[in-house]
Design an enzyme around this catalytic site. Structure first.
Site, short mmCIF file in Angstrom:
data_model
loop_
_atom_site.label_atom_id
_atom_site.label_comp_id
_atom_site.label_asym_id
_atom_site.label_seq_id
_atom_site.Cartn_x
_atom_site.Cartn_y
_atom_site.Cartn_z
N ARG A 113 0.90 -1.13 -0.12
CA ARG A 113 -0.04 0.02 -0.01
C ARG A 113 0.92 1.18 0.18
O ARG A 113 0.48 2.27 -0.69
CB ARG A 113 -1.06 -0.11 1.31
CG ARG A 113 -1.92 0.99 1.22
CD ARG A 113 -2.76 1.24 0.03
NE ARG A 113 -3.15 -0.09 -0.68
CZ ARG A 113 -4.59 -0.45 -0.65
NH1 ARG A 113 -5.48 0.22 0.17
NH2 ARG A 113 -4.84 -1.35 -1.24
N GLU A 140 2.23 1.73 -3.47
CA GLU A 140 1.03 2.13 -4.38
C GLU A 140 0.67 3.66 -4.16
O GLU A 140 0.63 4.16 -5.11
CB GLU A 140 -0.29 1.36 -3.83
CG GLU A 140 -1.40 1.54 -4.67
CD GLU A 140 -2.85 0.88 -4.24
OE1 GLU A 140 -3.44 0.33 -5.06
OE2 GLU A 140 -2.89 0.63 -3.03
N SER A 152 15.68 14.45 0.71
CA SER A 152 16.76 13.43 1.11
C SER A 152 16.07 12.47 2.00
O SER A 152 15.12 12.67 2.75
CB SER A 152 17.88 14.19 2.12
OG SER A 152 18.39 13.15 2.57
#
Length: 149
Positions: free
Chosen positions: A90, A93, A116
């Site tokens: 997830r 995603e 960073s």
């Protein structure tokens, strides 16, 4: 517990579990965030002498058993790409879906560069909203502008 992590990581995580400790407990002992402590146990962070001593005290271990924690870690991804664990997938995603929009907005705000992942902190908090538990994940990273040469 995951099966694809190193020997010391497995040992530390199993020991934490057997002692009934939470990441918050580890965090209080080390004086670092729960996310950092989990990264250390999973082998993604390098401990200093003080952190090794704190881990040894917390887990009732000898410091010499934890000497490997002081080595610079090899930060190789421990998940396949794409990830197969639902939680990790997830997050993947979210980056795939929101990445282009976040990049565009960030470049408008900061200019051409990147955030960073080295000079960065990650915080995770649990909040209640409209009767449901929600997770707030914060990445606080230094903005690095691309240099012209």
């Amino acid at each position: 517990m995951r099966s694809d992590i190193g020997r010391l990581s497995k040992y530390l995580i199993e020991r934490k579990k057997n002692l009934g400790l939470t990441w918050e407990d580890v965090s209080r002992k080390l004086g670092k965030s729960p996310v950092y402590c989990a990264m250390l146990f999973y082998g993604y962070a390098q401990a200093d002498d003080e952190e090794v001593k704190a881990v040894a005290e917390l887990l009732n271990l000898e410091e010499k058993e934890l000497a490997e924690l002081k080595d610079a870690p090899y930060r190789e991804p421990q998940q396949p790409v794409p990830p197969t664990d639902p939680f990790v997938y997830r997050l993947y995603e979210v980056v795939i879906l929101y990445g282009p929009a976040l990049k565009d907005v960030a470049h408008e705000m900061f200019g051409d560069g990147i955030m960073s992942a080295i000079d960065m902190s990650v915080e995770l908090e649990k909040v209640e909203q409209e009767g449901a538990e929600r997770m707030v994940l914060t990445f606080n990273g230094k903005w690095l502008k691309y240099r012209k040469f």
